[in-house]
Design a protein around this motif. Structure first.
Motif, PDB file in Angstrom:
ATOM      1  N   GLU A   1       3.489  41.481 -53.866  1.00  0.00           N
ATOM      2  CA  GLU A   1       4.462  42.655 -53.478  1.00  0.00           C
ATOM      3  C   GLU A   1       4.073  43.959 -54.167  1.00  0.00           C
ATOM      4  OE1 GLU A   1       7.405  41.915 -51.763  1.00  0.00           O
ATOM      5  OE2 GLU A   1       6.779  39.764 -51.303  1.00  0.00           O
ATOM      6  N   ASP A   2       4.560  44.944 -53.764  1.00  0.00           N
ATOM      7  CA  ASP A   2       4.447  46.224 -54.255  1.00  0.00           C
ATOM      8  C   ASP A   2       4.644  46.339 -55.902  1.00  0.00           C
ATOM      9  OD1 ASP A   2       3.601  47.869 -52.098  1.00  0.00           O
ATOM     10  OD2 ASP A   2       5.824  48.649 -51.620  1.00  0.00           O
ATOM     11  N   ASP A   3       6.089  45.809 -56.125  1.00  0.00           N
ATOM     12  CA  ASP A   3       6.287  45.784 -57.763  1.00  0.00           C
ATOM     13  C   ASP A   3       5.355  45.266 -58.485  1.00  0.00           C
ATOM     14  OD1 ASP A   3       8.640  47.176 -56.586  1.00  0.00           O
ATOM     15  OD2 ASP A   3       9.939  45.128 -56.752  1.00  0.00           O
ATOM     16  N   ASP A   4       4.555  44.212 -58.000  1.00  0.00           N
ATOM     17  CA  ASP A   4       3.854  43.515 -59.106  1.00  0.00           C
ATOM     18  C   ASP A   4       2.160  43.928 -58.889  1.00  0.00           C
ATOM     19  OD1 ASP A   4       3.203  41.572 -61.286  1.00  0.00           O
ATOM     20  OD2 ASP A   4       3.038  40.206 -59.906  1.00  0.00           O
ATOM     21  N   MET A   5       1.877  44.730 -58.017  1.00  0.00           N
ATOM     22  CA  MET A   5       0.522  45.193 -57.500  1.00  0.00           C
ATOM     23  C   MET A   5      -0.275  45.397 -58.634  1.00  0.00           C
ATOM     24  SD  MET A   5      -0.760  47.144 -54.406  1.00  0.00           S
ATOM     25  CE  MET A   5       0.130  48.474 -54.907  1.00  0.00           C
ATOM     26  N   VAL A   6       0.034  46.326 -59.393  1.00  0.00           N
ATOM     27  CA  VAL A   6      -0.807  46.770 -60.418  1.00  0.00           C
ATOM     28  C   VAL A   6      -1.044  45.995 -61.281  1.00  0.00           C
ATOM     29  CG1 VAL A   6      -1.378  48.835 -62.201  1.00  0.00           C
ATOM     30  CG2 VAL A   6      -0.518  49.267 -59.954  1.00  0.00           C
ATOM     31  N   SER A   7      -0.255  45.246 -62.061  1.00  0.00           N
ATOM     32  CA  SER A   7      -0.343  44.302 -63.074  1.00  0.00           C
ATOM     33  C   SER A   7      -0.975  43.175 -62.610  1.00  0.00           C
ATOM     34  CB  SER A   7       1.270  44.011 -63.744  1.00  0.00           C
ATOM     35  OG  SER A   7       2.260  43.596 -62.937  1.00  0.00           O
ATOM     36  N   HIS A   8      -0.697  42.677 -61.569  1.00  0.00           N
ATOM     37  CA  HIS A   8      -1.303  41.445 -60.924  1.00  0.00           C
ATOM     38  C   HIS A   8      -2.690  41.879 -60.798  1.00  0.00           C
ATOM     39  CE1 HIS A   8      -1.666  37.821 -58.410  1.00  0.00           C
ATOM     40  NE2 HIS A   8      -2.278  38.542 -57.660  1.00  0.00           N
ATOM     41  N   ILE A   9      -2.892  42.931 -60.386  1.00  0.00           N
ATOM     42  CA  ILE A   9      -4.837  43.211 -60.265  1.00  0.00           C
ATOM     43  C   ILE A   9      -5.265  43.249 -61.357  1.00  0.00           C
ATOM     44  CG2 ILE A   9      -6.313  44.869 -59.446  1.00  0.00           C
ATOM     45  CD1 ILE A   9      -4.804  43.390 -56.902  1.00  0.00           C
ATOM     46  N   VAL A  10      -4.552  43.869 -62.492  1.00  0.00           N
ATOM     47  CA  VAL A  10      -5.026  44.030 -63.796  1.00  0.00           C
ATOM     48  C   VAL A  10      -5.362  42.471 -64.321  1.00  0.00           C
ATOM     49  CG1 VAL A  10      -4.585  44.461 -66.227  1.00  0.00           C
ATOM     50  CG2 VAL A  10      -4.205  46.379 -64.396  1.00  0.00           C
ATOM     51  N   ARG A  11      -4.332  41.676 -64.209  1.00  0.00           N
ATOM     52  CA  ARG A  11      -4.607  40.291 -64.644  1.00  0.00           C
ATOM     53  C   ARG A  11      -5.815  39.528 -63.918  1.00  0.00           C
ATOM     54  NH1 ARG A  11       1.003  40.351 -64.429  1.00  0.00           N
ATOM     55  NH2 ARG A  11       0.986  39.154 -62.122  1.00  0.00           N
ATOM     56  N   LEU A  12      -5.918  39.745 -62.625  1.00  0.00           N
ATOM     57  CA  LEU A  12      -7.108  39.159 -62.032  1.00  0.00           C
ATOM     58  C   LEU A  12      -8.604  39.794 -62.197  1.00  0.00           C
ATOM     59  CD1 LEU A  12      -5.895  39.291 -58.346  1.00  0.00           C
ATOM     60  CD2 LEU A  12      -6.067  37.193 -59.806  1.00  0.00           C
ATOM     61  N   VAL A  13      -8.344  41.079 -62.653  1.00  0.00           N
ATOM     62  CA  VAL A  13      -9.748  41.681 -63.234  1.00  0.00           C
ATOM     63  C   VAL A  13     -10.267  41.244 -64.424  1.00  0.00           C
ATOM     64  CG1 VAL A  13     -10.781  43.972 -63.518  1.00  0.00           C
ATOM     65  CG2 VAL A  13      -9.620  43.656 -61.666  1.00  0.00           C
ATOM     66  N   GLU A  14      -9.142  40.999 -65.493  1.00  0.00           N
ATOM     67  CA  GLU A  14      -9.252  40.481 -66.802  1.00  0.00           C
ATOM     68  C   GLU A  14      -9.911  39.206 -66.591  1.00  0.00           C
ATOM     69  OE1 GLU A  14      -6.078  43.237 -69.111  1.00  0.00           O
ATOM     70  OE2 GLU A  14      -5.408  41.223 -68.580  1.00  0.00           O
ATOM     71  N   ALA A  15      -9.212  38.335 -65.973  1.00  0.00           N
ATOM     72  CA  ALA A  15      -9.795  36.884 -65.671  1.00  0.00           C
ATOM     73  C   ALA A  15     -11.013  36.823 -65.089  1.00  0.00           C
ATOM     74  CB  ALA A  15      -8.663  36.206 -64.960  1.00  0.00           C
ATOM     75  N   LYS A  16     -11.512  37.628 -64.160  1.00  0.00           N
ATOM     76  CA  LYS A  16     -12.869  37.656 -63.620  1.00  0.00           C
ATOM     77  C   LYS A  16     -13.821  38.060 -64.757  1.00  0.00           C
ATOM     78  CE  LYS A  16     -15.728  37.460 -60.187  1.00  0.00           C
ATOM     79  NZ  LYS A  16     -16.216  36.125 -59.351  1.00  0.00           N
TER      80      LYS A  16
END
Length: 118
Positions: A83-98
């Motif tokens: 969703e819009d509201d969580d998009m940036v923080s969600h992508i940051v978490r995914l990038v950090e995990a990758k």
């Protein structure tokens, strides 16, 4: 192309089809991902017309969708919505995990597979 560090962001200019503010989102992501030194790729495209093609070539991708829901791609494969509201923080978490997976040798960057990282 002699040396690559950090997240390589693939993005599109704004257009009438974008499902979110691409330029502002990329700026936020670049600021939030400055600490990542692991070479990897992130595609941020505002629409489902060009986005899926770019996302297939990147470690993590996001394409704009309707009603504030956007598609997330992991290693080039459609995975889930955000969703819009969580998009940036969600992508940051995914990038950090990758990045952690790549650093631990448990994963390889799509850039390495496609010869874009040196």
């Amino acid at each position: 192309g002699l040396r690559t560090r950090g997240v390589r962001v693939v993005s599109c200019p704004s257009c009438a089809r974008q499902g979110f503010d691409v330029i502002r989102t990329v700026q936020k992501l670049e600021d939030a991902l400055g600490h990542i030194k692991t070479p990897m790729s992130l595609s941020v495209l505002g629409c489902v017309v060009n986005g899926p093609g770019e996302a297939r070539e990147t470690d993590i991708g996001i394409t704009g969708g309707g009603n504030g829901k956007h598609m997330v791609y992991l290693s080039g494969i459609t995975d889930h919505h955000v969703e819009d509201d969580d998009m940036v923080s969600h992508i940051v978490r995914l990038v950090e995990a990758k990045a952690a997976e790549i650093d631990a040798g448990a994963s390889v960057s799509m850039d390495t597979l496609h010869g874009k990282a040196a």
